[in-house]
Design a protein around this motif. Structure first.
Motif, mmCIF file in Angstrom:
data_model
loop_
_atom_site.group_PDB
_atom_site.id
_atom_site.type_symbol
_atom_site.label_atom_id
_atom_site.label_comp_id
_atom_site.label_asym_id
_atom_site.label_seq_id
_atom_site.Cartn_x
_atom_site.Cartn_y
_atom_site.Cartn_z
ATOM 1 N N VAL A 370 0.862 -1.195 0.000
ATOM 2 C CA VAL A 370 0.000 0.000 0.000
ATOM 3 C C VAL A 370 0.896 1.242 0.000
ATOM 4 C CG1 VAL A 370 -1.582 1.363 1.432
ATOM 5 C CG2 VAL A 370 -2.026 -1.067 1.067
ATOM 6 N N SER A 371 0.621 2.186 -0.901
ATOM 7 C CA SER A 371 1.542 3.323 -1.063
ATOM 8 C C SER A 371 0.811 4.632 -1.301
ATOM 9 C CB SER A 371 2.441 3.111 -2.292
ATOM 10 O OG SER A 371 3.046 1.860 -2.268
ATOM 11 N N VAL A 372 1.415 5.704 -0.779
ATOM 12 C CA VAL A 372 0.990 7.050 -1.187
ATOM 13 C C VAL A 372 1.834 7.356 -2.422
ATOM 14 C CG1 VAL A 372 0.900 9.493 -0.564
ATOM 15 C CG2 VAL A 372 0.428 7.752 1.167
ATOM 16 N N ILE A 373 1.166 7.449 -3.587
ATOM 17 C CA ILE A 373 1.946 7.568 -4.831
ATOM 18 C C ILE A 373 2.065 9.011 -5.314
ATOM 19 C CG2 ILE A 373 1.535 5.190 -5.609
ATOM 20 C CD1 ILE A 373 -0.604 6.363 -7.531
ATOM 21 N N SER A 374 1.333 9.919 -4.623
ATOM 22 C CA SER A 374 1.414 11.324 -5.018
ATOM 23 C C SER A 374 0.978 12.178 -3.828
ATOM 24 C CB SER A 374 0.499 11.514 -6.226
ATOM 25 O OG SER A 374 0.074 12.812 -6.373
ATOM 26 N N GLY A 375 1.685 13.271 -3.584
ATOM 27 C CA GLY A 375 1.334 14.168 -2.475
ATOM 28 C C GLY A 375 1.628 13.552 -1.116
ATOM 29 N N LYS A 447 -14.091 14.031 -10.644
ATOM 30 C CA LYS A 447 -13.297 15.127 -11.219
ATOM 31 C C LYS A 447 -13.836 16.494 -10.764
ATOM 32 C CE LYS A 447 -11.862 12.445 -15.220
ATOM 33 N NZ LYS A 447 -12.342 11.983 -16.515
ATOM 34 N N GLU A 448 -15.158 16.621 -10.729
ATOM 35 C CA GLU A 448 -15.770 17.886 -10.288
ATOM 36 C C GLU A 448 -15.398 18.210 -8.846
ATOM 37 O OE1 GLU A 448 -20.022 17.783 -11.020
ATOM 38 O OE2 GLU A 448 -19.602 17.316 -13.130
ATOM 39 N N LEU A 449 -15.463 17.190 -7.968
ATOM 40 C CA LEU A 449 -15.099 17.396 -6.561
ATOM 41 C C LEU A 449 -13.629 17.807 -6.448
ATOM 42 C CD1 LEU A 449 -16.968 14.478 -4.746
ATOM 43 C CD2 LEU A 449 -17.105 16.880 -4.106
ATOM 44 N N CYS A 455 -8.835 17.299 -2.432
ATOM 45 C CA CYS A 455 -9.330 15.921 -2.264
ATOM 46 C C CYS A 455 -8.170 14.941 -2.149
ATOM 47 C CB CYS A 455 -10.188 15.511 -3.462
ATOM 48 S SG CYS A 455 -11.785 16.327 -3.534
ATOM 49 N N ILE A 456 -8.380 13.947 -1.290
ATOM 50 C CA ILE A 456 -7.432 12.829 -1.187
ATOM 51 C C ILE A 456 -8.105 11.638 -1.858
ATOM 52 C CG2 ILE A 456 -6.312 11.224 0.399
ATOM 53 C CD1 ILE A 456 -6.203 13.635 2.409
ATOM 54 N N LEU A 466 -6.109 4.354 -12.870
ATOM 55 C CA LEU A 466 -5.930 5.743 -12.415
ATOM 56 C C LEU A 466 -5.979 6.750 -13.568
ATOM 57 C CD1 LEU A 466 -3.156 5.222 -9.728
ATOM 58 C CD2 LEU A 466 -5.379 6.278 -9.292
ATOM 59 N N LYS A 467 -5.659 6.280 -14.774
ATOM 60 C CA LYS A 467 -5.647 7.209 -15.917
ATOM 61 C C LYS A 467 -7.030 7.826 -16.176
ATOM 62 C CE LYS A 467 -6.372 3.611 -19.395
ATOM 63 N NZ LYS A 467 -5.772 2.854 -20.474
ATOM 64 N N HIS A 468 -8.076 7.169 -15.687
ATOM 65 C CA HIS A 468 -9.434 7.680 -15.909
ATOM 66 C C HIS A 468 -9.813 8.816 -14.943
ATOM 67 C CE1 HIS A 468 -10.361 4.776 -18.985
ATOM 68 N NE2 HIS A 468 -9.930 3.802 -18.211
ATOM 69 N N PHE A 469 -8.913 9.171 -14.027
ATOM 70 C CA PHE A 469 -9.214 10.239 -13.057
ATOM 71 C C PHE A 469 -8.512 11.554 -13.392
ATOM 72 C CE2 PHE A 469 -9.653 6.178 -10.882
ATOM 73 C CZ PHE A 469 -10.942 6.287 -10.395
ATOM 74 N N GLY A 470 -7.901 11.618 -14.570
ATOM 75 C CA GLY A 470 -7.187 12.845 -14.938
ATOM 76 C C GLY A 470 -5.809 12.890 -14.292
ATOM 77 N N LYS A 471 -5.218 14.069 -14.252
ATOM 78 C CA LYS A 471 -3.854 14.217 -13.704
ATOM 79 C C LYS A 471 -3.852 14.004 -12.194
ATOM 80 C CE LYS A 471 -1.555 17.149 -17.053
ATOM 81 N NZ LYS A 471 -2.539 17.317 -18.126
ATOM 82 N N MET A 472 -2.834 13.287 -11.709
ATOM 83 C CA MET A 472 -2.729 13.017 -10.269
ATOM 84 C C MET A 472 -2.518 14.318 -9.476
ATOM 85 S SD MET A 472 -3.306 9.791 -9.803
ATOM 86 C CE MET A 472 -4.556 10.022 -11.062
ATOM 87 N N GLU A 473 -1.927 15.322 -10.126
ATOM 88 C CA GLU A 473 -1.704 16.604 -9.445
ATOM 89 C C GLU A 473 -3.028 17.292 -9.085
ATOM 90 O OE1 GLU A 473 1.252 15.041 -11.679
ATOM 91 O OE2 GLU A 473 -0.296 16.168 -12.742
#
Length: 497
Positions: A370-375, A447-449, A455-456, A466-473
């Protein structure tokens, strides 16, 4: 034994656990009349056809495990030479049989941060023990495919990753664990199915790469295994023109690929098993029953998996193959059976599983992958927000409230009051079909939220989704749980407290 009886030992047609009595009897006739060497078990005709019919998931039918054991006993009783029983269980018996231990997908194990080879070997070992106690001698796994094409429709979660050396080490570790448990395993799908965009269940993938490129990537995990004594390799239904004089011929029926490259140049001395011969990539090439089986045998396959034309295949091979060729393959198959204790086949009792030990393994693994992959995630800040009535929570693609949300024990407020959100996503399917089973309306909502407030994102599922959620940033942080196991949800919860 005569020539035809020896050839029959190469055949491992499909046996469906949930089937009609008429079909069970048809298998019995193959055992008694054709004297086949083995059977490869699948859940049901429906699930085996799931790829053909583009269904994402399988059918749930009760009592599968008990039925499997019953059928193994029933078929073994009829066979003069005990049958080599195989299953395609890349993440354990659970890939084909409900209510049996499920292990993490290869992509999940590829995310292990510490002692990955040791843990993957342990998973292979536990999986192998489950199978051995259930009367299974051969697991048609692991995948040694390097998943370099993110749009690959058929490998994806089945691969340990997109780095050839890592895949080589982990595939060999999984193989070694199964061997340690006393079953056979095989590296697949030679020469490498990772960089393809066509599902070979449906059509013929063609890999346009030079030989040097293939050696640096696709072939590397297989060479790594061969150099360390791997005893079985499965050849896939994909064309690699650079290795076959420019011809678009499936590897599984290419003498140049199996005999010249795999056994010659790469020095493989073990058994070659074909991928399922009913798959559209090869099944449509030879309308005459038995011709495909002969082509596969002639190319260098020792075991023919999922042949739909056993009788005609045996006849064709008997007509075309020399006594020497047949004897050589027959001896390899019989040696394998002796080595695996197949010849001492006994009645199998339905084994029970130690679910506590299994759960502990799942927990240990989850803590490692289990990993935090961004932020970054700051639990005390989230606690303070929750106490101030400013933290929101939404979960997506669940039928019932998740274990994760029950365990979080944070006070959440309605959307309009929240300053920050935890968004938990339980990806419905591990296969890429229809956006991994995620509907567009809920994806738009996420995406709207994310656009409106910090958002985390907590992602339980195949990371390729994950590619379906837009940019990880676009998210303050992204945590990847890789799968939705209860133990994973528990480990993720702890990281929030």
């Amino acid at each position: 034994m005569n020539k035809s009886q020896k050839i029959a030992q190469c055949f491992s047609p499909a046996a469906f656990i949930h089937d009609t009595e008429e079909n069970y009897q048809a298998n019995e006739r193959l055992i008694v009349e054709q004297e086949i060497g083995g059977l490869t078990f699948f859940h049901s005709r429906h699930s085996a056809a799931a790829n053909f019919e583009k269904r994402a998931e399988t059918l749930d039918v009760s009592g599968t495990f008990e039925k499997l054991i019953q059928l193994i006993n029933r078929y073994q009783r009829l066979s003069k030479i005990p049958l080599l029983i195989s299953i395609d269980g890349e993440y354990g018996l659970a890939m084909r049989v409900e209510k049996t231990p499920q292990y993490p997908f290869a992509i999940t194990l590829g995310a292990l941060k510490k002692d990955a080879e040791k843990w993957v070997e342990e998973v292979g070992y536990r999986m192998g023990l489950d199978m051995r106690r259930s009367g299974i001698h051969l697991n048609l796994a692991p995948c040694a495919d390097v998943n370099t094409n993110p749009n690959n429709p058929v490998i994806g979660y089945r691969s340990f990753g997109d780095q050839a050396e890592k895949v080589a080490k982990l595939a060999f570790a999984a193989y070694s664990g199964m061997k340690k448990a006393g079953i056979e395993a095989c590296l697949k799908h030679f020469p490498g199915h990772g960089d393809t965009a066509v599902d070979s269940h449906l059509g013929l993938p063609i890999l346009h790469k030079t030989k040097a490129e293939l050696e640096a990537e696709e072939l590397l995990p297989f060479q790594y295994g061969i150099d360390r004594g791997v005893e079985m390799i499965m050849v896939g239904h994909l064309a690699v023109p650079a290795l076959t004089g420019g011809k678009d011929i499936p590897a599984s029926i290419s003498r140049e690929l199996i005999n010249d490259l795999l056994k010659g140049e790469m020095g493989f001395k073990g058994l070659v098993i074909s991928d399922a011969l009913n798959m559209k990539a090869v099944a449509n090439l030879y309308p005459e029953p038995g011709e495909l089986e002969w082509q596969a045998f002639h190319a260098g396959n020792d075991i023919l998996c999922f042949s739909d034309h056993v009788k005609e295949g045996i006849e064709k091979i008997a007509q075309n193959a020399s006594e020497e060729e047949v004897d050589s393959v027959f001896e390899k198959v019989m040696d394998l059976k002796k080595r695996l204790g197949v010849m001492e086949s006994k009645q199998i009792e339905v084994p029970s599983f130690d679910w506590e030990i299994h759960s502990q393994l799942q927990k240990d693994l989850a803590e490692n992958y289990v990993s935090v992959i961004s932020g970054e995630i700051n639990p005390s800040e989230l606690q303070a927000l929750a106490e101030a009535g400013k933290l929101g929570y939404r979960e997506f693609f669940t039928q019932n409230q998740s274990i994760f949300s029950k365990q979080l024990k944070l006070n959440f407020v309605p959307v309009e009051q929240a300053e920050k959100f935890i968004l938990a996503v339980f990806v419905p399917s591990h296969k890429p079909l229809n956006q991994f089973g995620m509907n567009q309306a809920e994806l738009d909502e996420i995406k709207e939220l994310a656009d409106s407030k910090p958002c985390i994102l907590v992602h339980f599922g195949n990371p390729l989704a994950l590619k379906h959620f837009g940019k990880m940033e676009g998210f303050e942080a992204v945590m990847c749980g890789y799968q939705g196991f209860e133990e994973v949800q528990g480990v993720v919860t702890k990281l929030f407290s």
